[in-house]
Design a protein around this motif. Sequence first.
Motif, PDB file in Angstrom:
ATOM      1  N   LYS A 227      40.883  50.033  55.427  1.00 44.23           N
ATOM      2  CA  LYS A 227      40.982  48.603  55.710  1.00 44.23           C
ATOM      3  C   LYS A 227      39.699  47.887  55.326  1.00 44.23           C
ATOM      4  N   ALA A 228      38.548  48.545  55.645  1.00 47.96           N
ATOM      5  CA  ALA A 228      37.265  47.907  55.341  1.00 47.96           C
ATOM      6  C   ALA A 228      37.041  47.824  53.836  1.00 47.96           C
ATOM      7  N   GLN A 233      33.907  43.004  48.478  1.00 52.26           N
ATOM      8  CA  GLN A 233      33.941  42.217  47.242  1.00 52.26           C
ATOM      9  C   GLN A 233      33.929  43.134  46.030  1.00 52.26           C
ATOM     10  N   VAL A 234      34.812  42.873  45.077  1.00 52.83           N
ATOM     11  CA  VAL A 234      34.917  43.637  43.836  1.00 52.83           C
ATOM     12  C   VAL A 234      34.644  42.702  42.658  1.00 52.83           C
ATOM     13  N   VAL A 266      30.726  45.450  45.911  1.00 54.88           N
ATOM     14  CA  VAL A 266      29.547  44.927  46.605  1.00 54.88           C
ATOM     15  C   VAL A 266      29.732  45.187  48.101  1.00 54.88           C
ATOM     16  N   LEU A 267      28.833  45.970  48.697  1.00 49.10           N
ATOM     17  CA  LEU A 267      28.925  46.262  50.127  1.00 49.10           C
ATOM     18  C   LEU A 267      28.406  45.105  50.952  1.00 49.10           C
ATOM     19  N   HIS A 344      36.341  33.653  43.555  1.00 47.44           N
ATOM     20  CA  HIS A 344      37.568  33.691  44.334  1.00 47.44           C
ATOM     21  C   HIS A 344      38.587  34.650  43.731  1.00 47.44           C
ATOM     22  N   GLN A 345      38.488  34.830  42.409  1.00 45.00           N
ATOM     23  CA  GLN A 345      39.450  35.696  41.748  1.00 45.00           C
ATOM     24  C   GLN A 345      39.287  37.145  42.183  1.00 45.00           C
ATOM     25  N   HIS A 346      38.032  37.599  42.444  1.00 44.75           N
ATOM     26  CA  HIS A 346      37.783  39.002  42.728  1.00 44.75           C
ATOM     27  C   HIS A 346      37.454  39.271  44.189  1.00 44.75           C
TER      28      HIS A 346
END
Length: 362
Positions: A227-228, A233-234, A266-267, A344-346
């Motif tokens: 879930k996390a 963010q990708v 991105v963590l 917003h796309q990724h």
Amino acid sequence: MGKKTLHCLLLLLCLSGLVPCSAGLVFWTAVVDIKYTTSNNQTVEKYCECGVFGRNSPLEKAFGIVTLPKGDPKGCGPDPVYNRNASSPPWIALVKRGNCTFSEKINAAKRQGAAGVLVYNLDGSGNSTSHMAHSDAPGIVAVMIGNFQGMEIVKLVKNGTEVQMLISLGSPHGPWMDSYWLYFLSIAFFVVTAAAITYFVFISANRLYNLGRHRRAERRLKNEAKKAIKRLQVRTLRKEDEETTNDSNMCAVCIESYRPGEVVTVLTCDHIFHKTCIEPWLLERRTCPMCKCDILKALGVEEEPKDNIPTNSPPDVTVVTVTGGEPMYEVPLTDPGSFDPERHQHLYDNRAFEGESEPSRG
């Protein structure tokens, strides 16, 4: 000297004191076998395990013709007590208990070359015997039998019958060899065995329970990690991005530089890794490889119950909490003032779990 060494020495001393005591309590029975020929030329053979070896007697066999002492049946007179000498065939002295010590009786027969001494008990004692001590007369087989058995042999010899006797070793006896002790030891053995089996079953069940509990916890954490990961963010790297222009920037998992077109994750701590590298890592460890930041705590994948969320909260706000703690901060899902179509796309567009992803909105 350490405490353990001292305890071992004390234990050895106790055991060294117990061994002679236990050896003194053990006694060996003797098998008395007699053979004689009757007046009508019939051979009779009788035997019984009715004797008891003396405390100082060697545990050996003795064979010979039964011989009675001259005059006094108790064999306490001065030498010569028997009508035998060293050149006589092997013989066994049969004497009655009493008048003098066992050692004196045994030594009187030993001096005249007896192969063994058989002492029968006093009148009125039935077939009872005792574990006689004769420390001053070692080195010769000495056995005690009951009064009835002894008197039977005495009558045969007095009637002129030649009685041949064989004394052999019987079986050991002691406190722990008594039937009650055998019952006690048997029960104790079964109790100890049952306790050991119960302990083993308990330990095994406890280990299986803990193992199952650990597996369930790992399975739950992996589900939470999935879930996390979906919420991270990708990005797809481009030529002008800082990660691709500087060779010093590399993925800490595979230790390779970033290239344009590669998909990175991105963590929550802003560290970047290859998407294919970091996702297996996060499923197992759930922390950043570089700063050990816990993504579950940072993203708060376990939301608070609806009853704990204030009723006046804006409809487009998600309350993110550290598991088990109070609300730490609020993250708006949409910010019209800072809308970025490329970002917003990724954002949250993670394809690692395509089979579990929600259908895209129209």
